[in-house]
Design an enzyme around this catalytic site. Structure first.
Site, PDB file in Angstrom:
ATOM      1  N   GLU A  31      -5.803  -4.626  10.462  1.00 26.58           N
ATOM      2  CA  GLU A  31      -4.745  -3.657  10.746  1.00 26.58           C
ATOM      3  C   GLU A  31      -5.082  -2.919  12.036  1.00 26.58           C
ATOM      4  O   GLU A  31      -5.881  -1.973  12.015  1.00 26.58           O
ATOM      5  CB  GLU A  31      -4.632  -2.646   9.596  1.00 26.58           C
ATOM      6  CG  GLU A  31      -4.304  -3.295   8.272  1.00 26.58           C
ATOM      7  CD  GLU A  31      -3.713  -2.295   7.282  1.00 26.58           C
ATOM      8  OE1 GLU A  31      -2.680  -2.601   6.702  1.00 26.58           O
ATOM      9  OE2 GLU A  31      -4.291  -1.202   7.128  1.00 26.58           O
ATOM     10  N   HIS A  85      -9.525   1.488   4.605  1.00 28.81           N
ATOM     11  CA  HIS A  85      -8.281   1.694   5.345  1.00 28.81           C
ATOM     12  C   HIS A  85      -8.550   2.658   6.498  1.00 28.81           C
ATOM     13  O   HIS A  85      -9.316   3.612   6.354  1.00 28.81           O
ATOM     14  CB  HIS A  85      -7.185   2.239   4.423  1.00 28.81           C
ATOM     15  CG  HIS A  85      -5.843   2.158   5.059  1.00 28.81           C
ATOM     16  ND1 HIS A  85      -5.418   3.084   5.991  1.00 28.81           N
ATOM     17  CD2 HIS A  85      -4.842   1.243   4.943  1.00 28.81           C
ATOM     18  CE1 HIS A  85      -4.207   2.741   6.408  1.00 28.81           C
ATOM     19  NE2 HIS A  85      -3.825   1.627   5.786  1.00 28.81           N
ATOM     20  N   LYS A  91       0.270   4.270  -0.288  1.00 30.45           N
ATOM     21  CA  LYS A  91      -0.323   5.478   0.312  1.00 30.45           C
ATOM     22  C   LYS A  91      -0.034   6.691  -0.588  1.00 30.45           C
ATOM     23  O   LYS A  91       0.037   6.533  -1.800  1.00 30.45           O
ATOM     24  CB  LYS A  91       0.188   5.664   1.737  1.00 30.45           C
ATOM     25  CG  LYS A  91      -0.032   4.397   2.568  1.00 30.45           C
ATOM     26  CD  LYS A  91       0.095   4.612   4.041  1.00 30.45           C
ATOM     27  CE  LYS A  91      -0.190   3.309   4.759  1.00 30.45           C
ATOM     28  NZ  LYS A  91      -0.072   3.409   6.196  1.00 30.45           N
ATOM     29  N   SER A 120       3.099  -1.995  10.556  1.00 34.25           N
ATOM     30  CA  SER A 120       4.527  -2.114  10.871  1.00 34.25           C
ATOM     31  C   SER A 120       5.101  -3.501  10.593  1.00 34.25           C
ATOM     32  O   SER A 120       5.917  -4.019  11.345  1.00 34.25           O
ATOM     33  CB  SER A 120       4.793  -1.713  12.326  1.00 34.25           C
ATOM     34  OG  SER A 120       4.406  -0.365  12.510  1.00 34.25           O
ATOM     35  N   ASN A 131       0.878  -1.171   0.000  1.00 34.13           N
ATOM     36  CA  ASN A 131       0.000   0.000   0.000  1.00 34.13           C
ATOM     37  C   ASN A 131       0.917   1.223   0.000  1.00 34.13           C
ATOM     38  O   ASN A 131       1.513   1.550   1.015  1.00 34.13           O
ATOM     39  CB  ASN A 131      -0.876  -0.039   1.260  1.00 34.13           C
ATOM     40  CG  ASN A 131      -1.693   1.223   1.442  1.00 34.13           C
ATOM     41  OD1 ASN A 131      -1.778   2.051   0.538  1.00 34.13           O
ATOM     42  ND2 ASN A 131      -2.287   1.382   2.610  1.00 34.13           N
ATOM     43  N   GLY A 135       2.188   2.279  10.937  1.00 31.46           N
ATOM     44  CA  GLY A 135       3.196   3.328  10.789  1.00 31.46           C
ATOM     45  C   GLY A 135       3.841   3.750  12.093  1.00 31.46           C
ATOM     46  O   GLY A 135       4.504   4.774  12.166  1.00 31.46           O
ATOM     47  N   GLU A 154      -6.918   5.013   7.691  1.00 29.87           N
ATOM     48  CA  GLU A 154      -6.636   6.424   7.414  1.00 29.87           C
ATOM     49  C   GLU A 154      -7.813   7.075   6.686  1.00 29.87           C
ATOM     50  O   GLU A 154      -8.120   8.249   6.906  1.00 29.87           O
ATOM     51  CB  GLU A 154      -5.345   6.540   6.584  1.00 29.87           C
ATOM     52  CG  GLU A 154      -4.098   6.314   7.443  1.00 29.87           C
ATOM     53  CD  GLU A 154      -2.925   5.655   6.720  1.00 29.87           C
ATOM     54  OE1 GLU A 154      -2.016   5.183   7.415  1.00 29.87           O
ATOM     55  OE2 GLU A 154      -2.943   5.601   5.483  1.00 29.87           O
TER      56      GLU A 154
HETATM   57  P1  PGA Z   1       2.610   0.244   7.723  1.00 29.09           P
HETATM   58  O1  PGA Z   1       1.141   0.464   7.052  1.00 29.09           O
HETATM   59  O2  PGA Z   1       3.085  -1.064   7.161  1.00 29.09           O
HETATM   60  O3  PGA Z   1       3.392   1.417   7.242  1.00 29.09           O
HETATM   61  O4  PGA Z   1       2.368   0.200   9.155  1.00 29.09           O
HETATM   62  C1  PGA Z   1       0.297  -0.589   6.819  1.00 29.09           C
HETATM   63  C2  PGA Z   1      -0.980  -0.058   6.192  1.00 29.09           C
HETATM   64  O5  PGA Z   1      -1.416   1.029   6.567  1.00 29.09           O
HETATM   65  O6  PGA Z   1      -1.561  -0.683   5.299  1.00 29.09           O
END
Ligand code: PGA
Length: 623
Positions: free
Chosen positions: A539, A467, A382, A585, A380, A545, A469
């Site tokens: 997640e 997601h 982003k 992460s 992903n 993150g 976010e």
């Molecule tokens: P990350 O993000 O691996 O940077 O923690 C995962 C995600 O948001 O899909």
């Protein structure tokens, strides 16, 4: 099955109405007369009949072809609900002898009609509640071609049949029918013709036999109601009558109007031919025109004309000798509809096959492999990477995986701008491509949005939805996500659906409740078949993150709970087949341990997907 039954029934019943709108107009007249409605205007009835026929025909086309599925199935259900109520009433009250569902092509008893409608209503309700189960025969992109063709076909057929005569004659008086045989009680005659009855308006003497038993040709001018008959064709009628008088051919007019109406007709037209009395509905069955003309020979109907194409005296001699004019064959009329449509369906399938050939193959393989629950590592990106950087990253990944084949499915989900160019540089059998989001609307004035169809048109096969976010920063609710999921599935995208709790929720021990509600809110209205196109990604928001990974045990515990929730809703098989990815992460250093858990089928990778070395390291965790 329901799609075909409902679709073809609507198509057939719409077809007989557009092929014989005047017949339907007579039926409408019978209903309005029964209810005492003040709408007896023939023109309005004809418009009503055409609109009904065309609407029914088009709904049939939509359902059969699986176009505009939501609208069409909802409309069909509403129509069937209304029709079932109406036919139940007709069954109980018996206001009209025939309900008119299939015009004169097929007459059902009231009981049969009610039973048929109850079955159709159930099928229509099933379709309306599962519109996405209606199989699409033409792609969304080319559906308009079939709609426009069907509409033009239906309207042309209806208007032609109204102006002249129905191209297909479903009445008992179709050319070739023997009235004489029916009156003589012959078993091989159409029994409906036994209602043929003409009388002398003065003495009431039955003249039916005289007309039906006459040797040679007899003209019968049919004017159901003189008051509303079109008298613009008098000259031609009178010419024909003069011709008949000169050649000793019997010529009669038959009407249901009373003496005033008959006298008025004579005044208006200068009619000198004998006028007989007949019953209104029988006259309407004889010819779908007011006035219309019938030519009988030895008691057999040989030709029919509407007021708009009455024959000329010149050339009549040959017509008198000719065989019955049976008009257009049903198969020819149907071929004109089905063949072009079939051509579009095939061309459409080829076009789509060509355009998305490579991706289709990929999606197929993807489905096959999922039977054994697929292992997936999805990236992903982003909001990272310029166009050039993104294309380079994809290219680099593609090369790395070409050199060292992965042991799992790999998907990269990129910003919208990367999709089309990245599709051009990756091998879809090695790297799947997805978007990070799509709109909750089909198309239109939604500035800045990108629809599921647009995503699919780039060659992408996946989309991330839900997601955290997007839930947090763009306020995407379960309802919005439900729309997005439906649209993505409708456009043949595999959905990577994200769920997960925030820190406070975990601390309050509410993580299971939260995740279950997220699943219920957006996915629980899907069918099992639709659900087979969902990949879940757990997640925990506190791990995204942040560098804080959930422990492998925490992940496994939650994944097992999610699988159980899916089993409860969609059954054990669906639960067994659904891939549940972990996200948050995830790095090369912890991937192996997390992926080793029984219910973890891979990862959704953010930060570590931006470097080929890291991403490949995670992919290699499956080796
Ligand atoms: P990350 O993000 O691996 O940077 O923690 C995962 C995600 O948001 O899909």
């Amino acid at each position: 099955m329901a799609q075909l039954v409902v679709g073809f029934t609507f198509l057939a019943s719409g077809f007989v109405k557009v092929a014989d709108p005047m017949g339907m107009a007579h039926k409408l007249h019978a209903y309005t007369a029964y209810w005492g409605l003040p709408v007896s205007d023939g023109f309005l009835m004809e418009v009503g009949a055409v609109v009904m026929g065309v609407a029914e025909f088009m709904l049939g086309v939509y359902v059969v072809l699986g176009a505009r599925r939501r609208m069409a199935t909802a409309a069909v259900a509403v129509v069937m609900a209304a029709m079932t109520v109406l036919t139940a009433w007709i069954y109980a009250v018996n206001p009209v002898p025939d309900c008119g569902c299939f015009g004169d092509a097929l007459t059902l008893t009231h009981g049969e009609t009610l039973a048929k409608n109850v079955v159709l209503l159930l099928a229509a309700l099933y379709l309306a509640t599962h519109p996405l189960r209606v199989k699409r025969m033409v792609s969304e992109r080319n559906g308009w071609i079939t709609s426009v063709y069907a509409l033009v076909y239906a309207i042309t057929l209806a208007l032609y049949s109204l102006h002249y005569l129905p191209l297909i004659d479903f009445t008992p008086y179709a050319p070739g029918a023997s009235i004489r045989k029916a009156l003589e009680g012959s078993a091989d005659a159409d029994q409906r013709l036994a209602n043929f009855y003409l009388a002398d308006p003065q003495g009431g003497e039955d003249l039916s036999y005289q007309v039906a038993e006459a040797q040679g040709c007899v003209f019968l001018l049919v004017v159901p109601q003189t008051e509303v008959a079109d008298d613009g064709c008098n000259d031609r009628i009178n010419d024909l009558y003069d011709y008949c008088a000169d050649h000793s051919l019997p010529f009669y007019m038959a009407t249901a109007s009373d003496s005033t109406g008959r006298a008025d007709w004579c005044d208006r037209t200068g009619a000198a031919y004998p006028i007989l009395q007949a019953e209104d509905t029988e006259l309407q069955a004889m010819v779908r025109s007011n006035p219309g003309l019938l030519l009988l020979r030895d008691g057999v109907v040989v030709a029919k004309w509407s007021n708009n194409n009455l024959p000329e005296v010149e050339g009549l001699e040959a017509r008198l000798q000719a065989l019955p004019d049976k008009g257009g064959a049903l198969w020819r009329l149907l071929a004109w509809f089905f063949l072009p449509l079939l051509l579009v369906v095939v061309a459409d399938a080829l076009w789509i096959g060509h355009k998305f050939y490579r991706h289709h193959i990929y999606v197929k393989q993807f489905k096959l492999k999922r039977i054994m629950r697929k292992k997936i590592v999805a990236g992903n990106w982003k909001m990272n990477k310029t166009l050039q950087e993104g294309v380079a990253l994809a290219q680099e990944l593609n090369e790395a995986l070409t050199a060292d084949k992965p042991n799992c499915d790999v998907v990269i989900c990129t910003p919208f701008i990367h999709l089309a160019p990245v599709a051009g540089v990756i091998n879809p059998e090695l790297v799947g491509l997805g978007a990070e989001n799509c709109a909750d609307k089909v198309s239109g004035a939604y500035t800045g949005e990108v629809s599921a169809a647009m995503v699919r048109s780039t060659g992408a096969t996946h989309v991330i939805l839900g997601h955290s976010e997007r839930r947090a920063y763009y306020h995407e609710t379960p309802e919005i996500l439900k729309e997005k999921v439906n649209l993505a599935l409708e456009n043949n995208l595999e959905v990577i659906f994200c769920i997960g709790e925030v820190l406070e929720e975990r601390e309050a021990g509410k993580q299971n409740e939260v995740v279950k509600a997220q699943l219920e809110g957006s996915l629980f209205d899907l069918t099992a078949e639709q659900f087979s196109h969902i990949i879940l990604a757990y997640e925990p928001v506190w791990a995204i993150g942040t560098g804080k990974t959930a422990t492998a045990e925490q992940a496994e515990e939650m994944h097992a709970f999610i699988r159980q929730t899916i089993a409860d809703k969609f059954g054990a098989e669906a639960a067994e087949n659904v891939s549940i990815l972990y996200g948050g992460s995830c790095k090369p250093s912890n991937a192996k341990e997390i992926f080793s858990k029984e219910n973890v089928d891979g990862g959704l990778i953010g930060g570590a997907a931006l470097k080929v070395a890291d991403f490949k390291g995670i992919i290699d965790a499956w080796k």
